[in-house]
Design an enzyme around this catalytic site. Structure first.
Site, PDB file in Angstrom:
ATOM      1  N   GLY A  29      -2.110  -3.223  -2.129  1.00  0.00           N
ATOM      2  CA  GLY A  29      -1.415  -2.421  -3.124  1.00  0.00           C
ATOM      3  C   GLY A  29      -0.008  -2.103  -2.690  1.00  0.00           C
ATOM      4  O   GLY A  29       0.509  -2.694  -1.735  1.00  0.00           O
ATOM      5  N   ASN A  30       0.629  -1.196  -3.381  1.00  0.00           N
ATOM      6  CA  ASN A  30       2.000  -0.800  -3.034  1.00  0.00           C
ATOM      7  C   ASN A  30       2.189   0.683  -3.303  1.00  0.00           C
ATOM      8  O   ASN A  30       1.289   1.360  -3.797  1.00  0.00           O
ATOM      9  CB  ASN A  30       3.013  -1.659  -3.803  1.00  0.00           C
ATOM     10  CG  ASN A  30       2.851  -1.524  -5.303  1.00  0.00           C
ATOM     11  OD1 ASN A  30       3.047  -0.459  -5.869  1.00  0.00           O
ATOM     12  ND2 ASN A  30       2.451  -2.611  -5.961  1.00  0.00           N
ATOM     13  N   ARG A  31       3.372   1.175  -2.982  1.00  0.00           N
ATOM     14  CA  ARG A  31       3.647   2.615  -3.006  1.00  0.00           C
ATOM     15  C   ARG A  31       4.156   3.142  -4.345  1.00  0.00           C
ATOM     16  O   ARG A  31       4.613   4.268  -4.424  1.00  0.00           O
ATOM     17  CB  ARG A  31       4.670   2.963  -1.922  1.00  0.00           C
ATOM     18  CG  ARG A  31       4.175   2.721  -0.520  1.00  0.00           C
ATOM     19  CD  ARG A  31       5.199   3.195   0.490  1.00  0.00           C
ATOM     20  NE  ARG A  31       4.825   2.840   1.838  1.00  0.00           N
ATOM     21  CZ  ARG A  31       3.937   3.500   2.580  1.00  0.00           C
ATOM     22  NH1 ARG A  31       3.361   4.588   2.091  1.00  0.00           N
ATOM     23  NH2 ARG A  31       3.652   3.095   3.783  1.00  0.00           N
ATOM     24  N   SER A  32       4.090   2.342  -5.379  1.00  0.00           N
ATOM     25  CA  SER A  32       4.598   2.818  -6.671  1.00  0.00           C
ATOM     26  C   SER A  32       3.807   4.036  -7.152  1.00  0.00           C
ATOM     27  O   SER A  32       2.580   4.046  -7.122  1.00  0.00           O
ATOM     28  CB  SER A  32       4.490   1.703  -7.710  1.00  0.00           C
ATOM     29  OG  SER A  32       4.823   2.205  -8.979  1.00  0.00           O
TER      30      SER A  32
END
Ligand code: C5P
Length: 237
Positions: A29-32
């Protein structure tokens, strides 16, 4: 007073990050945070638009009332939701942070550590996700999305000097083929998860507008100003 300049316009927005599962408990995933996309949805609704918000991870955020919200997890789900809805949109804003890759194999049971002290982990095999933004631009060229639909992309770039971030943004605008590209600097606590944002709006016409550091709400209204400037002169049905 807010301009009511998006009355009757159908605005499709993606927000938040995607999650690509590895097994039932793990993902890439990512930090958005989804904050910028949700701020855009709110601002567009206040300006009279008919808004659909396709949301990935956006922890704790509530869609503004009147907004149609569709929740997704993976990039492929996001792609399906956006491409099927784009034909009906006057504006598509891809604020989501889409994972570029997904694990090829998704285990149905939790992946276990191999027994033994010197066990080496198995590399994760990845496949490339569809580039939804480029797909939209291609669909517009092919006539599957109306020629006057405004397509907006985002670029989260790392880089300290202002030139580096802007240069990446210009290159990305050309490569993606969208009408507007919102560039913001990320990393070192900038942009992702924060309430403030800054950057530039780059237009395919060559126009470049600096966005002063401010709330994501302010940023959203500046971005919509650039969108409405493109819409005026286009169809109003
Ligand atoms: O290439 P990059 O991921 O930096 O591009 C960012 C822009 O492209 C964002 O607008 C994002 O929503 C969009 N994107 C996409 N599909 C992908 C990757 C990014 O639509 N697979």
């Amino acid at each position: 007073a807010l301009p009511f300049d998006l009355a009757g316009r159908r605005v499709l927005i993606s927000a938040g990050g995607t999650r690509e599962p590895l097994d039932p408990v793990r993902f890439l995933g990512n930090r958005s945070s989804g904050k910028q996309g949700f701020a855009l949805a709110r601002a567009a609704t206040h300006r009279g638009a008919d808004v659909t918000l396709v949301a990935g991870t956006a922890t704790g955020l509530e869609a503004p009332s009147g907004v149609e919200r569709v929740d997704i997890t993976t990039a492929e789900q996001l792609s399906t939701e956006i491409t099927t809805r784009a034909a009906d949109a006057d504006v598509v804003i891809m604020a989501a942070a889409v994972a570029d890759f997904r694990p090829v194999h998704v285990a149905t049971a939790k992946i276990k550590k191999e027994p033994g002290a010197d066990a080496t982990p198995t590399p994760i095999e990845l496949a490339t996700n569809p580039d939804i933004l480029r797909g939209l631009v291609a669909a517009r060229s092919a006539g599957d999305v109306a020629a006057d639909t405004v397509i907006v992309g985002f670029a989260a770039e790392t880089g300290d000097e202002r030139g580096g971030v802007l240069d990446h943004g210009r290159e990305k605008l050309a490569r993606k083929g969208c009408d507007l590209l919102v560039v913001n600097a990320v990393g070192d606590g900038k942009a992702f998860g924060t309430d403030d944002n800054t950057g530039w709006v780059l237009a395919s016409t060559g126009a470049e507008t600096a966005l002063p550091l401010g709330s994501k709400t302010l940023m959203a209204s500046r971005i919509l100003d650039a969108v409405t400037a493109l819409l005026s002169g286009r169809r109003t049905d």
